[in-house]
Write a protein that holds these residues in place. Structure first.
Motif, PDB file in Angstrom:
ATOM      1  N   ALA A  67      25.071 -41.382  41.973  1.00 29.44           N
ATOM      2  CA  ALA A  67      25.659 -41.999  41.009  1.00 29.44           C
ATOM      3  C   ALA A  67      24.858 -41.388  39.746  1.00 29.44           C
ATOM      4  O   ALA A  67      23.576 -41.851  39.653  1.00 29.44           O
ATOM      5  CB  ALA A  67      25.441 -43.444  40.932  1.00 29.44           C
ATOM      6  N   SER A  68      25.651 -40.635  38.900  1.00 28.60           N
ATOM      7  CA  SER A  68      24.856 -40.032  37.485  1.00 28.60           C
ATOM      8  C   SER A  68      24.524 -41.212  36.740  1.00 28.60           C
ATOM      9  O   SER A  68      25.391 -42.043  36.264  1.00 28.60           O
ATOM     10  CB  SER A  68      26.090 -39.243  37.063  1.00 28.60           C
ATOM     11  OG  SER A  68      25.615 -37.750  37.364  1.00 28.60           O
ATOM     12  N   THR A  69      23.373 -41.181  36.224  1.00 28.67           N
ATOM     13  CA  THR A  69      23.005 -41.905  34.788  1.00 28.67           C
ATOM     14  C   THR A  69      23.691 -41.310  33.737  1.00 28.67           C
ATOM     15  O   THR A  69      24.583 -40.149  33.516  1.00 28.67           O
ATOM     16  CB  THR A  69      21.637 -41.700  34.696  1.00 28.67           C
ATOM     17  OG1 THR A  69      21.112 -40.410  34.553  1.00 28.67           O
ATOM     18  CG2 THR A  69      20.688 -42.323  35.767  1.00 28.67           C
ATOM     19  N   PHE A  70      23.417 -41.933  32.443  1.00 26.21           N
ATOM     20  CA  PHE A  70      24.038 -41.360  31.337  1.00 26.21           C
ATOM     21  C   PHE A  70      23.331 -40.101  30.911  1.00 26.21           C
ATOM     22  O   PHE A  70      22.519 -39.904  30.679  1.00 26.21           O
ATOM     23  CB  PHE A  70      23.936 -42.611  30.130  1.00 26.21           C
ATOM     24  CG  PHE A  70      24.768 -41.964  28.998  1.00 26.21           C
ATOM     25  CD1 PHE A  70      25.963 -42.461  28.898  1.00 26.21           C
ATOM     26  CD2 PHE A  70      24.250 -41.287  27.725  1.00 26.21           C
ATOM     27  CE1 PHE A  70      26.843 -42.300  27.945  1.00 26.21           C
ATOM     28  CE2 PHE A  70      24.918 -41.162  26.797  1.00 26.21           C
ATOM     29  CZ  PHE A  70      26.449 -41.447  26.771  1.00 26.21           C
ATOM     30  N   SER A  71      24.175 -38.934  31.299  1.00 25.84           N
ATOM     31  CA  SER A  71      23.580 -37.833  31.369  1.00 25.84           C
ATOM     32  C   SER A  71      24.582 -36.690  30.526  1.00 25.84           C
ATOM     33  O   SER A  71      25.699 -36.885  30.823  1.00 25.84           O
ATOM     34  CB  SER A  71      22.746 -37.198  32.556  1.00 25.84           C
ATOM     35  OG  SER A  71      23.731 -37.210  33.446  1.00 25.84           O
ATOM     36  N   LEU A 125      32.631 -41.860  38.417  1.00 26.94           N
ATOM     37  CA  LEU A 125      32.888 -41.204  37.052  1.00 26.94           C
ATOM     38  C   LEU A 125      32.470 -42.482  36.203  1.00 26.94           C
ATOM     39  O   LEU A 125      33.061 -43.532  36.143  1.00 26.94           O
ATOM     40  CB  LEU A 125      34.297 -40.988  36.866  1.00 26.94           C
ATOM     41  CG  LEU A 125      34.710 -40.728  35.260  1.00 26.94           C
ATOM     42  CD1 LEU A 125      33.964 -39.150  34.878  1.00 26.94           C
ATOM     43  CD2 LEU A 125      36.049 -40.626  35.178  1.00 26.94           C
ATOM     44  N   THR A 126      31.371 -42.424  35.478  1.00 31.59           N
ATOM     45  CA  THR A 126      30.887 -43.603  34.505  1.00 31.59           C
ATOM     46  C   THR A 126      31.017 -43.131  33.037  1.00 31.59           C
ATOM     47  O   THR A 126      30.769 -41.992  32.641  1.00 31.59           O
ATOM     48  CB  THR A 126      29.378 -43.703  34.806  1.00 31.59           C
ATOM     49  OG1 THR A 126      29.184 -43.990  36.081  1.00 31.59           O
ATOM     50  CG2 THR A 126      28.934 -44.914  33.940  1.00 31.59           C
ATOM     51  N   VAL A 127      31.866 -43.872  32.322  1.00 32.91           N
ATOM     52  CA  VAL A 127      32.105 -43.686  30.889  1.00 32.91           C
ATOM     53  C   VAL A 127      31.892 -44.579  29.927  1.00 32.91           C
ATOM     54  O   VAL A 127      31.962 -45.984  30.424  1.00 32.91           O
ATOM     55  CB  VAL A 127      33.715 -43.368  30.719  1.00 32.91           C
ATOM     56  CG1 VAL A 127      34.173 -42.893  29.458  1.00 32.91           C
ATOM     57  CG2 VAL A 127      34.155 -42.337  32.131  1.00 32.91           C
ATOM     58  N   MET A 128      31.123 -44.366  28.976  1.00 33.44           N
ATOM     59  CA  MET A 128      31.069 -45.409  27.936  1.00 33.44           C
ATOM     60  C   MET A 128      32.263 -45.579  27.018  1.00 33.44           C
ATOM     61  O   MET A 128      32.766 -44.571  26.593  1.00 33.44           O
ATOM     62  CB  MET A 128      29.747 -44.960  27.074  1.00 33.44           C
ATOM     63  CG  MET A 128      29.656 -46.024  25.943  1.00 33.44           C
ATOM     64  SD  MET A 128      28.142 -45.372  25.026  1.00 33.44           S
ATOM     65  CE  MET A 128      26.755 -46.169  25.893  1.00 33.44           C
ATOM     66  N   THR A 129      32.830 -46.794  27.174  1.00 35.08           N
ATOM     67  CA  THR A 129      34.213 -46.898  26.678  1.00 35.08           C
ATOM     68  C   THR A 129      34.454 -47.952  25.710  1.00 35.08           C
ATOM     69  O   THR A 129      33.869 -49.130  25.888  1.00 35.08           O
ATOM     70  CB  THR A 129      34.971 -47.219  27.854  1.00 35.08           C
ATOM     71  OG1 THR A 129      34.961 -46.532  28.816  1.00 35.08           O
ATOM     72  CG2 THR A 129      36.520 -47.079  27.418  1.00 35.08           C
ATOM     73  N   TYR A 130      35.223 -47.735  24.753  1.00 41.04           N
ATOM     74  CA  TYR A 130      35.525 -48.830  23.778  1.00 41.04           C
ATOM     75  C   TYR A 130      36.983 -48.584  23.295  1.00 41.04           C
ATOM     76  O   TYR A 130      37.377 -47.319  23.000  1.00 41.04           O
ATOM     77  CB  TYR A 130      34.707 -49.000  22.512  1.00 41.04           C
ATOM     78  CG  TYR A 130      34.789 -50.105  21.777  1.00 41.04           C
ATOM     79  CD1 TYR A 130      34.530 -51.433  22.172  1.00 41.04           C
ATOM     80  CD2 TYR A 130      35.677 -50.154  20.550  1.00 41.04           C
ATOM     81  CE1 TYR A 130      34.789 -52.558  21.625  1.00 41.04           C
ATOM     82  CE2 TYR A 130      36.037 -51.268  19.970  1.00 41.04           C
ATOM     83  CZ  TYR A 130      35.532 -52.621  20.396  1.00 41.04           C
ATOM     84  OH  TYR A 130      35.876 -53.612  19.613  1.00 41.04           O
ATOM     85  N   VAL A 131      37.890 -49.446  23.510  1.00 37.23           N
ATOM     86  CA  VAL A 131      39.127 -49.329  23.038  1.00 37.23           C
ATOM     87  C   VAL A 131      39.738 -50.497  21.912  1.00 37.23           C
ATOM     88  O   VAL A 131      39.159 -51.453  22.093  1.00 37.23           O
ATOM     89  CB  VAL A 131      40.345 -49.625  24.324  1.00 37.23           C
ATOM     90  CG1 VAL A 131      41.730 -48.999  24.042  1.00 37.23           C
ATOM     91  CG2 VAL A 131      39.559 -49.153  25.544  1.00 37.23           C
ATOM     92  N   ARG A 175      30.036 -38.354  28.451  1.00 37.97           N
ATOM     93  CA  ARG A 175      31.172 -39.108  28.803  1.00 37.97           C
ATOM     94  C   ARG A 175      31.528 -40.347  28.018  1.00 37.97           C
ATOM     95  O   ARG A 175      31.001 -41.379  28.454  1.00 37.97           O
ATOM     96  CB  ARG A 175      31.445 -39.507  30.284  1.00 37.97           C
ATOM     97  CG  ARG A 175      31.356 -38.171  31.180  1.00 37.97           C
ATOM     98  CD  ARG A 175      31.989 -38.280  32.273  1.00 37.97           C
ATOM     99  NE  ARG A 175      31.777 -37.251  33.621  1.00 37.97           N
ATOM    100  CZ  ARG A 175      32.486 -36.153  33.324  1.00 37.97           C
ATOM    101  NH1 ARG A 175      33.313 -35.823  32.501  1.00 37.97           N
ATOM    102  NH2 ARG A 175      32.012 -35.282  34.043  1.00 37.97           N
ATOM    103  N   VAL A 176      31.997 -40.309  26.925  1.00 35.85           N
ATOM    104  CA  VAL A 176      32.063 -41.213  25.882  1.00 35.85           C
ATOM    105  C   VAL A 176      33.464 -41.377  25.581  1.00 35.85           C
ATOM    106  O   VAL A 176      34.074 -40.104  24.973  1.00 35.85           O
ATOM    107  CB  VAL A 176      31.223 -41.003  24.486  1.00 35.85           C
ATOM    108  CG1 VAL A 176      31.456 -42.381  23.572  1.00 35.85           C
ATOM    109  CG2 VAL A 176      29.755 -41.142  25.012  1.00 35.85           C
ATOM    110  N   ALA A 177      34.206 -42.368  25.757  1.00 34.72           N
ATOM    111  CA  ALA A 177      35.561 -42.332  25.590  1.00 34.72           C
ATOM    112  C   ALA A 177      35.838 -43.692  24.633  1.00 34.72           C
ATOM    113  O   ALA A 177      35.716 -44.741  24.877  1.00 34.72           O
ATOM    114  CB  ALA A 177      36.593 -42.737  26.648  1.00 34.72           C
TER     115      ALA A 177
END
Lengths: 267, 393
Positions: B219-223, B253-259, B324-326
């Motif tokens: 599990a990847s950290t925020f990198s 897959l970890t994504v910082m997300t805001y919709v 990975r910022v969406a």
């Protein structure tokens, strides 16, 4: 008097360099001068250099090993106590054929020297402990080295922070950062969880049967001078030489400290 | 290519304390020595209530799980003991998985940690997942573990946990750091032989090796994306060399997300919270500089800094370009997720849905749009693309 020089790597010009394999651990030994041997054990970092040794070398052979995990010596993660360092030095001194000699140490090196003297007094003629760490003194605790901020380090190391600063490289120096990280890591293997030292040291200091000189900077913030009396009380044959105006790096800050140790060793 | 079949969707919530007085913005560090006089227990109580409510909302919206973390002496996470948080979420939900990501096992008694996780697994009926971190440098200032031996201790602690979970009779352990005359976990885990395990890493290959050696997920950290892909490539190669295959659920897959309604609106609603998170909550000061924490060649690669210089600094362009910022409309976010899921080949997608001091309404909006628009759209695209393939058979 400030004998420090603007150096990134301490100048070892005029010193002889030798490498030893000590039970599998590369150990670099610098030496200078000729005469009866005096071994100097450095503190928790090698960046201050060994300029002072030139004065001692006028009539003595000064032998300066780099501890495993420090300076140019190799790493050995199994060496993780002061006692391990004592055993490492027993091996090295055998290789160097040092039967009886003088031992001096500064800071962490003085802690190793004190523990060496507790166990092997008979091999020593005289002992010099400068700004020693290792003795837990409840009434006068030393600051936890690992908690000191990098920016505050100079004022802990020398009475005049400029003197310590002059020993650091200018600007962002990756080699220097990696070396000091490595040396601090090696130190942390020994005392991360006991930054005050060895709680049992005081119990055994009576075994140091050789004349001992304590050299202490009046303004040492690393090992506050208030703790000196505890060492004096516990060591059977000791003399305290307070160095006015100096801090923890006495030998870099004060020629008087260098001279005091030289005279004591010459007696 | 669309998302994979049986893709799972999780949210991550780091439950920060968001009520720090604004004048604290000038503090050098928000970790380790930040006085707890700045923590108002009443406000903390209210925040816990809100955050648990949000975990329940995640289940109601149909997410498969929630990921929580562990940090100490910091406002960036109110979860120094995440197993308590997991227990509380389990009690308030019935289907939601909880991934505890997690307790550094070298900082706990490993057997006690094995017991804690086994209890959670049994109590929840097998809804526990764990991810094992080494812990940030900052954790080591407030836990009695010498950082120079942290990695060896970490490994031994993992061995103890596995031994405790997989042995069906009393066993023992005699190691360098821990000694157990008897090792005998009661209750034992609900899942057989134990809950899914991931190793948490920031891209250092040493950590990937650990995951491969044990056959765990990574599990990847925020990198940065490039670093994650390097780690993935290495993970695949090493796993293949070990005679196994990386399953799609082993590399989340970890994504910082805001919709939000539009890209502009999403950014306008999100940016301040990202700034609060990166610029303020993550600021480690000198506590990042921990002796013994990383290898010397790694330190040299990082230019003499233990943590990347970006830790605790906010740079929106840098974040958008390299991480990975969406953040954007349903269309924008869906496209990014679909592309990245393919790039990684992952069937496990974690939305970091709560960032910094984001208020409840924004999180609720974000999670609702994710659950009701983005996820269905991802599935719709998958279903469409599968029809011709099936018809052709």
């Amino acid at each position: 008097m400030n004998i420090a020089q603007k150096i990134t790597k301490p100048s070892m010009e005029g010193f002889e360099r030798a490498e030893y394999d000590v039970a599998g651990t590369k150990t670099v030994v610098y030496s200078i001068g000729s005469g009866d041997p005096v071994v100097f054990l450095h503190g928790g970092a090698t960046f201050p250099g060994f300029e002072f040794a030139r004065s001692w070398a006028t009539d003595r052979k000064v032998i300066i090993p780099h501890h495993p995990g420090f300076g140019e010596s190799g790493d050995d993660e199994k060496i993780n106590s002061v006692h391990d360092y004592v055993l490492h030095y027993l091996d090295l001194f055998d290789q160097l054929k040092l039967e009886r000699f003088d031992l001096a140490g500064h800071s962490f090196g003085a802690w190793i020297a004190a523990e060496f003297a507790i166990e092997h007094s008979y091999r020593l003629r005289k002992l010099v402990l400068a700004g020693p760490t290792g003795l837990v003194i409840k009434e006068h605790p030393a600051p936890d080295f690992f908690k000191l901020r990098a920016a505050d380090l100079p004022q802990y190391l020398t009475a005049d922070p400029e003197v310590a600063l002059s020993l650091f490289p200018e600007g962002h120096d990756v080699d220097f950062l990696v070396l000091s990280y490595r040396e601090t890591t090696s130190l942390s293997r020994v005392c991360w969880d006991k930054p005050q030292g060895n709680r049992k040291l005081g119990r055994w200091l009576h075994r140091v049967k050789v004349p001992t000189l304590l050299v202490w900077g009046e303004h040492d913030r690393f090992c506050p001078i208030a703790g000196a009396s505890a060492w004096e009380e516990l060591l059977p044959d000791t003399k305290l030489q307070v160095i006015p105006g100096a801090g923890h790096l006495v030998f870099e800050e004060s020629q008087a400290a260098v001279e005091a140790a030289r005279r004591f060793l010459a007696e | 290519m669309p998302i994979l079949p049986s893709t799972e969707f999780l949210v991550a919530h780091y439950m920060p304390y968001t009520e720090l007085p604004p004048e604290e913005a000038s503090r050098e560090s928000l970790w380790v020595d930040i006085p707890n006089s700045l923590f108002d227990p009443r406000k903390g109580h209210a925040l816990y209530g809100r955050y648990f409510h949000e975990a329940v909302l995640a289940e109601k919206l149909g997410f498969d799980g929630i990921c929580i973390n562990e940090h100490h002496a910091t406002a960036s996470s109110m979860m120094p003991v995440p197993s308590l948080i997991a227990a509380t979420i389990f009690a308030q939900t019935s289907k939601l998985k909880v991934c505890v990501m997690g307790t550094p096992p070298n900082m706990d008694s490993p057997n006690r940690l094995a017991e804690t996780y086994a209890m959670l697994d049994v109590m929840s009926g097998g809804r526990l997942e764990i991810a094992i971190p080494l812990g940030t440098p900052m954790e080591y200032w407030v836990n009695p573990v010498a950082p120079a031996t942290a990695r060896k201790r970490h490994r031994e602690a993992i061995d103890i946990i596995l031994k405790a979970w997989t042995s069906r009779e009393a066993t023992s352990h005699d190691g360098e750091f821990f000694h157990y005359k008897y090792l005998n976990v009661w209750p034992r885990p609900y899942q057989d032989p134990h809950p899914p395990i991931f190793i948490v890493g920031s891209g250092s290959l040493e950590t990937v090796d650990l995951a491969v050696e044990y056959g765990f997920g990574y599990a990847s950290t925020f990198s940065p994306i490039a670093k994650q892909l390097q780690a993935l490539d290495y993970f695949r190669k090493k796993t293949t060399a070990a005679g196994r295959t990386v399953q799609p659920n082993m590399f989340p897959l970890t994504v910082m997300t805001y919709v939000a309604e539009t890209d502009e609106q999403a950014l306008a609603e999100f940016e301040a919270h990202a700034k609060y998170y990166f610029d303020f909550l993550l600021r480690p000061g000198e506590f990042a500089n921990l002796p013994g924490y990383i290898a010397l060649d790694e330190l040299r690669k990082r230019g003499g800094h233990v943590l990347p210089k970006s830790h605790g600094k906010f740079d929106w362009n840098d974040l958008q370009d390299f991480y990975r910022v969406a953040v954007g409309s349903v269309e924008t976010v869906t496209n990014k997720i679909e592309k990245w899921a393919e790039e990684v080949g992952s069937s496990r997608i974690i939305f970091e849905a709560h960032t910094g001091d984001m208020p409840h309404w924004k999180l609720a909006k974000n999670m609702t749009l994710l659950a009701e628009k983005v996820v269905p759209e991802l599935k719709r695209r998958r279903d469409i693309s599968q029809v011709p393939a099936e018809a052709a058979e």
